[in-house]
Design an enzyme around this catalytic site. Structure first.
Site, PDB file in Angstrom:
ATOM      1  N   LYS A  63      42.115  56.573 -31.260  1.00  0.00           N
ATOM      2  CA  LYS A  63      43.083  56.975 -32.274  1.00  0.00           C
ATOM      3  C   LYS A  63      43.654  55.721 -32.913  1.00  0.00           C
ATOM      4  CE  LYS A  63      47.275  59.641 -32.948  1.00  0.00           C
ATOM      5  NZ  LYS A  63      48.222  60.572 -32.316  1.00  0.00           N
TER       6      LYS A  63
ATOM      7  N   LYS B 205      39.731  59.614 -34.344  1.00  0.00           N
ATOM      8  CA  LYS B 205      40.750  60.031 -35.305  1.00  0.00           C
ATOM      9  C   LYS B 205      41.350  58.840 -36.030  1.00  0.00           C
ATOM     10  CE  LYS B 205      45.247  62.170 -35.132  1.00  0.00           C
ATOM     11  NZ  LYS B 205      46.267  62.682 -34.255  1.00  0.00           N
TER      12      LYS B 205
END
Ligand code: PBG
Length: 327
Positions: A197, A251
């Site tokens: 992330k 992500k």
């Protein structure tokens, strides 16, 4: 392999042939639909930065679930907007077994037995400072945060959550969450780690949706990844698999297709892509202002599939199934 023996256009000559010869396809079952929830009763609130996406109070979720279920989308991911009065420095509302996320889980599980429920493990919706972890001496404290996150994970599992999704980026949290789940006999609760992330500027509409944009004190760069890095993503994924993750998330997705590709090449676990809020809003506003055709949505999602995503978390999920996946 010379012209005219080889003519690459032959396979492209008709739609049936193009379908038969394509590398990847997108199915209804490739999607996870995020749902924003809020406190109160009979609420359906607009989110200004995310046209077409709403927040619902828990009592209002039936229709939302029906639409997703009718679209054959396998799972939902729940994100809450918590009232400011319930936020504090420690994010203690995260550990309230009666918080709106736990209520939403039990409601959805009772209402629809087939749909998978995924919940974030992170403190940002609950903390007054908007960070995913505990702020101690001006620093997001890793190990103290892990203790709280494991409690949060247990409470979510007890409420009936199928997939626990730590999105906090603390080191070692998957191990601690896996241990507490095993100890409490949640042997089959899956962990979807947001292993990769990035500290991204694409999360801004999401932070509007869960009300953390205004309160966030400083950026998340001491725990989320630096977007100048790529090989570090492999370390993150390796560690999380070793610690007990069943699947991993990359992500955001669109500016990180190279990362999705690398992770998928290196590991034998399902790799999911999060088509985040900023990607959604840029495209949606482009379409709404006639700057782009809505077919651009499919093109973008296909790039994620081509890169190697097994499933995609996307605010477009319902729309895509309804507009593009009807046959
Ligand atoms: C927070 C969280 C974020 C998103 C999912 N979980 C934002 C953040 O880290 O600040 C972003 C999702 C999106 O932008 O759609 N733990």
């Amino acid at each position: 392999m010379k012209f005219p023996y080889t003519r690459l256009r032959r396979n492209r000559k008709s739609e049936w042939s193009r379908k038969l010869t394509n590398d990847v396809s997108i199915n209804k079952s490739d999607f996870i639909m995020p749902i924003f929830i809020c406190e109160g009763k009979n609420k359906k609130e607009k989110i200004d930065s995310m046209p077409g996406i709403y927040r619902y109070s828990v009592d209002n979720l039936e229709k939302v679930i029906d639409r997703i279920s009718n679209n054959s989308i396998p799972a939902v991911a729940i994100f809450p907007l918590i009232n400011n009065s319930k936020k504090n420095n420690k994010g203690s509302e995260a550990l309230n077994k009666n918080n709106i996320v736990c209520n939403a889980i039990s409601k959805i599980k009772k209402y629809n037995k087939k749909i998978g429920v995924i919940c974030d493990v992170a403190l940002d919706p609950y903390t007054s400072h908007g960070h995913d972890g505990l702020l101690i001496n001006n620093e997001i404290n890793n190990d103290e945060t892990n203790k709280v996150l494991s409690q949060q994970a247990l409470i979510l599992a007890q409420a009936g959550c199928d997939i626990i999704a730590p999105s906090d980026m603390m080191d070692g949290r998957v191990k601690i969450i896996r241990e507490i789940l095993e100890k409490n006999k949640f042997y089959n609760t899956q962990i979807l780690s947001y292993a990769v992330k990035y500290a991204s500027n694409f999360y801004s509409p999401f932070r509007d949706a869960i009300g953390t944009n205004k309160t966030l004190k400083f950026d998340k760069k001491t725990y989320q990844m630096d977007y100048r890095n790529s090989y570090e993503a492999i370390n993150e994924v390796r560690l999380d698999i070793d610690e007990g993750a069943d699947m991993v998330m990359v992500k955001p997705a669109l500016s990180y297709l190279d990362i999705i590709y690398k992770v998928k090449q290196d590991f034998n676990v399902p790799v999911f892509a999060y088509n985040v809020s900023g990607e959604y809003s840029l495209i949606k506003n482009g379409i709404n202002n006639s700057l782009a055709d809505e077919k651009i949505i499919m093109e973008v999602l296909y790039s994620m599939k081509r890169a190697g995503a097994d499933a995609i978390v996307s605010y477009f999920a319902n729309e895509v199934v309804e507009k593009f996946l009807q046959d």
